[in-house]
Design a protein around this motif. Structure first.
Motif, PDB file in Angstrom:
ATOM      1  N   PHE A   1       0.982  -1.218   0.190  1.00 23.39           N
ATOM      2  CA  PHE A   1       0.567  -0.094  -0.620  1.00 23.39           C
ATOM      3  C   PHE A   1       0.781   1.681   0.400  1.00 23.39           C
ATOM      4  CE2 PHE A   1      -2.272  -3.384   1.599  1.00 23.39           C
ATOM      5  CZ  PHE A   1      -3.092  -3.566   1.424  1.00 23.39           C
ATOM      6  N   SER A   2       2.307   0.823  -0.200  1.00 25.99           N
ATOM      7  CA  SER A   2       3.156   2.154  -0.482  1.00 25.99           C
ATOM      8  C   SER A   2       2.687   2.907  -1.174  1.00 25.99           C
ATOM      9  CB  SER A   2       4.424   1.315  -0.715  1.00 25.99           C
ATOM     10  OG  SER A   2       5.318   2.808  -0.701  1.00 25.99           O
ATOM     11  N   THR A   3       2.637   4.573  -1.301  1.00 27.29           N
ATOM     12  CA  THR A   3       1.768   5.488  -2.590  1.00 27.29           C
ATOM     13  C   THR A   3       3.396   6.624  -2.586  1.00 27.29           C
ATOM     14  OG1 THR A   3       0.879   6.539  -0.901  1.00 27.29           O
ATOM     15  CG2 THR A   3      -0.158   4.931  -2.062  1.00 27.29           C
ATOM     16  N   GLU A   4       3.241   7.100  -3.590  1.00 22.59           N
ATOM     17  CA  GLU A   4       4.358   7.975  -3.975  1.00 22.59           C
ATOM     18  C   GLU A   4       3.714   9.221  -4.807  1.00 22.59           C
ATOM     19  OE1 GLU A   4       8.108   6.357  -5.667  1.00 22.59           O
ATOM     20  OE2 GLU A   4       8.532   8.656  -6.631  1.00 22.59           O
ATOM     21  N   ARG A   5       4.859  10.023  -4.343  1.00 19.28           N
ATOM     22  CA  ARG A   5       4.142  11.352  -5.414  1.00 19.28           C
ATOM     23  C   ARG A   5       5.194  12.543  -5.625  1.00 19.28           C
ATOM     24  NH1 ARG A   5      -0.221  15.836  -3.644  1.00 19.28           N
ATOM     25  NH2 ARG A   5       0.417  17.487  -5.610  1.00 19.28           N
ATOM     26  N   GLU A   6       5.209  13.171  -6.361  1.00 22.20           N
ATOM     27  CA  GLU A   6       6.199  13.899  -7.035  1.00 22.20           C
ATOM     28  C   GLU A   6       5.504  15.529  -6.639  1.00 22.20           C
ATOM     29  OE1 GLU A   6       8.996  12.192  -9.285  1.00 22.20           O
ATOM     30  OE2 GLU A   6       9.982  13.708 -10.146  1.00 22.20           O
ATOM     31  N   VAL A   7       5.890  15.778  -6.274  1.00 27.35           N
ATOM     32  CA  VAL A   7       5.802  17.282  -5.756  1.00 27.35           C
ATOM     33  C   VAL A   7       6.632  18.736  -6.175  1.00 27.35           C
ATOM     34  CG1 VAL A   7       3.754  17.257  -4.295  1.00 27.35           C
ATOM     35  CG2 VAL A   7       6.086  17.552  -3.754  1.00 27.35           C
ATOM     36  N   VAL A   8       6.110  19.772  -7.096  1.00 27.26           N
ATOM     37  CA  VAL A   8       7.252  20.297  -6.932  1.00 27.26           C
ATOM     38  C   VAL A   8       6.625  22.119  -6.617  1.00 27.26           C
ATOM     39  CG1 VAL A   8       8.239  22.317  -8.735  1.00 27.26           C
ATOM     40  CG2 VAL A   8       7.686  19.981  -8.956  1.00 27.26           C
ATOM     41  N   LEU A   9       7.054  22.943  -5.900  1.00 24.71           N
ATOM     42  CA  LEU A   9       6.999  24.055  -4.629  1.00 24.71           C
ATOM     43  C   LEU A   9       7.671  24.732  -4.747  1.00 24.71           C
ATOM     44  CD1 LEU A   9       6.105  21.628  -1.661  1.00 24.71           C
ATOM     45  CD2 LEU A   9       4.050  22.681  -3.068  1.00 24.71           C
TER      46      LEU A   9
ATOM     47  N   ALA B   1       2.079  20.932  -0.160  1.00 28.07           N
ATOM     48  CA  ALA B   1       1.050  20.451  -1.087  1.00 28.07           C
ATOM     49  C   ALA B   1       0.913  19.188   0.082  1.00 28.07           C
ATOM     50  CB  ALA B   1       2.170  19.738  -1.725  1.00 28.07           C
ATOM     51  N   THR B   2      -1.006  18.226  -0.191  1.00 31.71           N
ATOM     52  CA  THR B   2      -1.510  17.256   0.127  1.00 31.71           C
ATOM     53  C   THR B   2      -1.187  15.802   0.091  1.00 31.71           C
ATOM     54  OG1 THR B   2      -3.361  18.910   0.606  1.00 31.71           O
ATOM     55  CG2 THR B   2      -3.521  16.746   1.343  1.00 31.71           C
ATOM     56  N   VAL B   3       0.030  15.218   0.531  1.00 30.01           N
ATOM     57  CA  VAL B   3       0.208  14.083   0.087  1.00 30.01           C
ATOM     58  C   VAL B   3      -0.401  13.666   1.271  1.00 30.01           C
ATOM     59  CG1 VAL B   3       1.688  12.359   0.034  1.00 30.01           C
ATOM     60  CG2 VAL B   3       2.414  14.383  -0.996  1.00 30.01           C
TER      61      VAL B   3
ATOM     62  N   ARG C   1      10.030  14.225  -3.656  1.00 32.11           N
ATOM     63  CA  ARG C   1       9.376  12.399  -3.847  1.00 32.11           C
ATOM     64  C   ARG C   1       8.940  12.865  -2.614  1.00 32.11           C
ATOM     65  NH1 ARG C   1      12.419   8.415  -6.234  1.00 32.11           N
ATOM     66  NH2 ARG C   1      11.296   6.731  -5.889  1.00 32.11           N
ATOM     67  N   VAL C   2       7.579  12.473  -2.275  1.00 36.28           N
ATOM     68  CA  VAL C   2       7.471  11.334  -1.212  1.00 36.28           C
ATOM     69  C   VAL C   2       6.812  10.679  -1.141  1.00 36.28           C
ATOM     70  CG1 VAL C   2       5.083  12.838   1.150  1.00 36.28           C
ATOM     71  CG2 VAL C   2       6.351  14.609  -1.248  1.00 36.28           C
ATOM     72  N   ILE C   3       6.592   9.601  -0.684  1.00 40.13           N
ATOM     73  CA  ILE C   3       6.739   8.310  -0.339  1.00 40.13           C
ATOM     74  C   ILE C   3       5.481   7.963   1.374  1.00 40.13           C
ATOM     75  CG2 ILE C   3       7.006   5.868  -0.935  1.00 40.13           C
ATOM     76  CD1 ILE C   3       9.560   7.253  -2.080  1.00 40.13           C
ATOM     77  N   ILE C   4       4.988   7.460   0.514  1.00 40.22           N
ATOM     78  CA  ILE C   4       4.113   7.088   2.601  1.00 40.22           C
ATOM     79  C   ILE C   4       3.911   5.645   2.242  1.00 40.22           C
ATOM     80  CG2 ILE C   4       2.113   6.942   3.405  1.00 40.22           C
ATOM     81  CD1 ILE C   4       2.680   9.631   3.352  1.00 40.22           C
ATOM     82  N   ASN C   5       4.802   4.715   3.384  1.00 43.37           N
ATOM     83  CA  ASN C   5       5.342   3.754   3.672  1.00 43.37           C
ATOM     84  C   ASN C   5       4.120   3.245   4.626  1.00 43.37           C
ATOM     85  OD1 ASN C   5       6.805   3.076   1.482  1.00 43.37           O
ATOM     86  ND2 ASN C   5       8.610   3.368   2.804  1.00 43.37           N
ATOM     87  N   PRO C   6       3.496   2.422   4.656  1.00 48.12           N
ATOM     88  CA  PRO C   6       2.768   1.254   5.875  1.00 48.12           C
ATOM     89  C   PRO C   6       3.265   1.040   6.309  1.00 48.12           C
ATOM     90  CG  PRO C   6       1.283   2.235   4.108  1.00 48.12           C
ATOM     91  CD  PRO C   6       2.507   2.213   3.175  1.00 48.12           C
ATOM     92  N   LEU C   7       3.171   0.859   8.025  1.00 49.89           N
ATOM     93  CA  LEU C   7       3.630  -0.407   8.978  1.00 49.89           C
ATOM     94  C   LEU C   7       5.185  -0.446   8.796  1.00 49.89           C
ATOM     95  CD1 LEU C   7       0.810  -2.695   8.460  1.00 49.89           C
ATOM     96  CD2 LEU C   7       0.717  -0.639   9.539  1.00 49.89           C
ATOM     97  N   MET C   8       5.648   0.306   7.945  1.00 54.21           N
ATOM     98  CA  MET C   8       7.963   0.340   8.537  1.00 54.21           C
ATOM     99  C   MET C   8       7.925   0.258   9.681  1.00 54.21           C
ATOM    100  SD  MET C   8       8.775  -0.182   5.392  1.00 54.21           S
ATOM    101  CE  MET C   8      10.423   0.016   6.117  1.00 54.21           C
TER     102      MET C   8
END
Lengths: 656, 152
Positions: A515-523, A529-531, A612-619
């Motif tokens: 369920f890992s998700t990733e988003r690239e944001v330019v700020l 930015a919402t992730v 690059r913003v990554i959400i890694n569940p349960l690490m």
């Protein structure tokens, strides 16, 4: 001091050769003084390698750049601890480190030789033969004491990838694991050579095996942590050949730790256990071969060399000698080979071994398949994470399933009634978990199965704990005291269960990766930015020099539900000694639920920052699992009074 | 140090701007190996500036924009870089050995185990008939007592 080191390593090689030959000659000529002399050679070897190691350490700490190794792996700006870790950063140093630890282990083995005198000549010969190989490499092929024609003003510095605390722990623990397996292997060779093929060699090495397995486990875990924070791609395991090389002996050693129980209890699987420990040792050497040979490209190939063929020859020699001995002793390896039922814990252990060795084979095949493909088809192919995940995830789930099934099956024979009684609650809870997760919206089929199995296995283990404690409580002990005494009375069994609980946490962490998700944001500065549930506000970037690097850091304020929860500063560092290799320093915010993992991908001329913003569940569950695994191993490792006798007696009583 | 700062600024700026990296589907990028020799996929290559990665990601993004399917993109990449660009080998021919070899080995092993276990079970039953009768209740209780004493 380099002369001292060179001399010490050369002498260690000669002493190792003597330690290999003397006990064999002593045994053949019935000359016990030769064995005594070989034991002294083991101590001398250890002493000489301590001198060599001290010489190298001194050269590193004194920044003696006239020494080629020191010039290659350190620099003036390198901090104290990284300078120490440079000891094992390069090939020659890591070989010396390996030889040093082997010498230490060998000294410990002969120090406690009184209990297994008959095996000792061959144990010493095997240990010293292995030492001769490594000290030979250090003497003739790859010396850490080679001098440069002139001393440069500064060294090349440590590879920035290795400048991470993980580097201080990962290679030593991994090597401790690899080297540790030499001891049970040496005892197995001793058992084969002497024909003493009962479970003496297994009992003699049980703790060595457990300790080596523990160190290898932590070597792998430290490697995962290092990859996670230092390599900066957002994951912890890339199915890289060198990572795979550490996993293979771990899998076969895990199989060995389980199957020896069958030999101890039922006098079965003698050949299988010997095969497993030989395989584990050979795979440990194979790991070093892969790291050093460069036959496969790897993110870990920091120091490639021509040592590969020598390791290959050594592997062939070890395999050849072991197989010859094994075949010669086959007539003595007949066991009673009786089972009461296919539905028994013994059978489940057989399947557990099959799956673990199958997993090792799968990893091996995937790792060497590019070479096979090129040899057979003449076509270069790659075997990367998608392949390994496809092939190995189902096998991993089978391992997890058997982890739950084994404790639920009775020794000797499981009756339909006991099966119902034991499987009902864990099975129902597993199914319930699957249903609940499905209702909550989990659609990933493999993750769903993995989490359901985690619940099933946990329930199975806790049920076994609970029943054991209830039996003791029926004798008048309070429940908690009963539970503690239960563990205290059978360290091995309950320590093993705790290790399994740790493994479940690890599995859950791995499943969370689905369920890992990733988003690239330019700020731009001030933009947000919402992730997922996080709001990230870019506060700006700064560049500043440190002792060894130029750091570019971006600052992000992280909000969750409108409240600021963290300030993250992902970085890009350019090390003075490795300007061509900019390094990622990720920023991580860990919670039990997930990791918020931020990589600074770059800064634009227009003032923008690319993340690059990554959400890694349960690490965090994975790292907690590693801690639980440690506790379990310590419990299993702790000596018990009359342990073997009691196990045998308990088994006979149950049989009656 | 000034040179270092310039290098840092330059590399970081350059790294930020090939927007192609942002255009490509990261899931698809994870199916192709980076050709820079890092041993990682296009989605994972951690090099700050990586020519082969950026070129491949640009190509990937343009193929996606052109509305090509996954299979077409895969075929285009194989035609351009060879089979080694695929992170998982094609499921055909000799490669099937890698995909099915482990399962075949485990399946065969399972059959062997079942056959052996059945043979051993029969042998165990035979030995069971010849063995001494089970312990009496008194003997069993005595053994339990002794065992408990040993444990305590």
């Amino acid at each position: 001091m380099d002369e001292v080191g060179t001399l010490a390593v050369g002498m260690a090689f000669v002493v190792s050769l003597y330690g290999l030959a003397a006990p064999l000659m002593g045994q053949r000529g019935r000359r016990p003084e030769l064995l005594r002399s070989a034991v002294n050679a083991v101590y001398a070897n250890a002493l000489l390698l301590v001198v060599a190691a001290a010489s190298l350490l001194r050269a590193l700490l004194r920044r003696d750049f006239g020494n080629a190794y020191v010039a290659s792996y350190t620099s003036r700006d390198l901090g104290f601890w990284y300078t120490v870790s440079a000891f094992w950063a390069g090939q020659a140093g890591s070989l010396l480190f390996w030889a040093l630890m082997l010498a230490g282990f060998a000294a410990l083995v002969v120090w406690r030789r009184g209990q297994h005198r008959a095996l000792m000549p061959y144990v010493v010969a095997t240990l010293m033969g292995t030492s001769a190989f490594f000290t030979g490499l250090l003497t003739f092929v790859s010396s850490p004491f080679a001098r440069l024609p002139f001393a440069p003003p500064d060294g090349a510095g440590l590879n920035p990838l290795l400048q991470n605390p993980g580097m201080f722990f990962h290679p030593p623990t991994q090597y401790l694991g690899y080297v540790g397996f030499t001891v049970p292997f040496a005892f197995a060779i001793g058992a084969l050579a002497t024909g003493r093929l009962d479970d003496e060699w297994i009992r003699a090495t049980r703790r060595w095996t457990l300790l080596s397995w523990f160190f290898l486990s932590w070597g792998i875990i430290f490697g995962m942590m290092w990859a996670y924070v230092e390599l900066g791609w957002g994951g912890y395991w890339a199915w890289d050949p060198v990572e795979n090389a550490s996993l293979m002996p771990w899998l076969t050693a895990t199989a060995f730790l389980h199957s020896v129980m069958i030999q101890e209890k039922r006098d079965m699987l003698k050949v299988w256990n010997l095969v497993l420990i030989i395989l584990t040792f050979v795979l440990s050497i194979f790991g070093t071969f892969l790291t050093r040979s460069g036959v496969l490209s790897s993110v870990h190939s920091f120091a490639l060399s021509s040592l590969g063929p020598l390791f290959f020859v050594f592997i062939l020699l070890v395999l050849g000698a072991s197989i010859i001995l094994l075949v010669a002793r086959l007539p003595l390896l007949h066991s009673r080979a009786e089972l009461d039922s296919l539905l028994s814990r013994e059978s489940s252990f057989l399947f557990n071994n099959l799956i673990l060795v199958g997993a090792a084979f799968s990893v091996f095949l995937g790792t060497v398949f590019p070479i096979l493909s090129e040899a057979v088809r003449g076509v270069k192919i790659s075997v990367g994470p998608p392949f390994f995940n496809q092939v190995n995830v189902p096998i991993g789930l089978a391992v997890l399933f058997l982890m739950g099934v084994c404790p639920l099956l009775a020794w000797r024979k499981a009756s339909p009634r006991s099966l119902r009684r034991n499987f009902l609650v864990p099975g129902m809870l597993g199914l319930l978990a699957a249903l609940l997760l499905r209702v909550l919206g989990m659609t990933h089929p493999l993750a769903l199965v993995a989490f359901a199995l985690c619940v099933f296995v946990t329930a199975a283990i806790l049920q076994d704990f609970h029943r054991g404690a209830m039996v003791r409580r029926s004798h008048g002990e309070p429940y908690l005291l009963a539970a503690v005494r239960l563990v205290a009375r059978n360290h091995r069994r309950y320590g093993g269960y705790v290790v399994h609980l740790g493994m479940i946490l690890l599995f859950a962490g791995i499943a969370g990766g689905a369920f890992s998700t990733e988003r690239e944001v330019v700020l731009r500065r001030g933009e947000t930015a919402t992730v997922h549930q996080y709001l990230l506000r870019y506060e700006g970037a700064s560049t500043y020099p440190t002792r060894s690097a130029l750091v570019t850091a971006a600052t992000l304020t992280v909000f969750n539900s409108g409240k600021p929860v963290a300030v993250l500063t992902p970085q890009r560092n350019i090390h003075k000694t490795h300007e061509d290799q900019p390094m990622t320093e990720v920023a991580i915010r860990s919670t039990w639920r997930e990791d918020l993992y931020v990589i600074l991908a770059g800064l634009g001329e227009d003032g923008t920052a690319n993340f690059r913003v990554i959400i890694n569940p349960l690490m965090m569950w994975m790292w907690a699992g590693a801690a639980v695994l440690t506790v379990g191993t310590l419990i299993a490792f702790w000596p018990e009074r009359g342990e073997a006798l009691r196990n045998r007696a308990r088994y006979l009583v149950e049989a009656a | 140090m000034r040179i270092l700062v310039l290098i840092a600024a330059l590399t970081l700026t350059l790294a930020a701007h090939p927007s192609v990296a942002r255009g490509a589907d990261r899931g698809l990028a994870g199916e192709f190996m980076c050709q820079c020799g890092c041993g990682l996929t296009l989605a994972s290559c951690t090099h700050l500036s990586c020519g082969p990665r950026d070129a491949a990601l640009a190509e990937l993004a343009s193929l996606e924009r052109a509305g090509r399917s996954r299979a077409e993109i895969r075929a285009a990449f194989v035609a351009r870089y060879g089979e080694r660009v695929l992170a998982a080998p094609l499921r055909r021919g000799f490669n099937l050995l890698a995909y099915w070899g482990p399962y075949w080995a485990i399946g065969s092993g399972a059959l062997v185990i079942v056959a052996l276990a059945l043979a051993w079970t029969r042998r165990g039953e035979g030995a069971g008939h010849a063995a001494a009768p089970a312990l009496s209740r008194e003997q069993r209780e005595w053994l339990e007592r002794q065992l408990r004493a040993l444990e305590d």
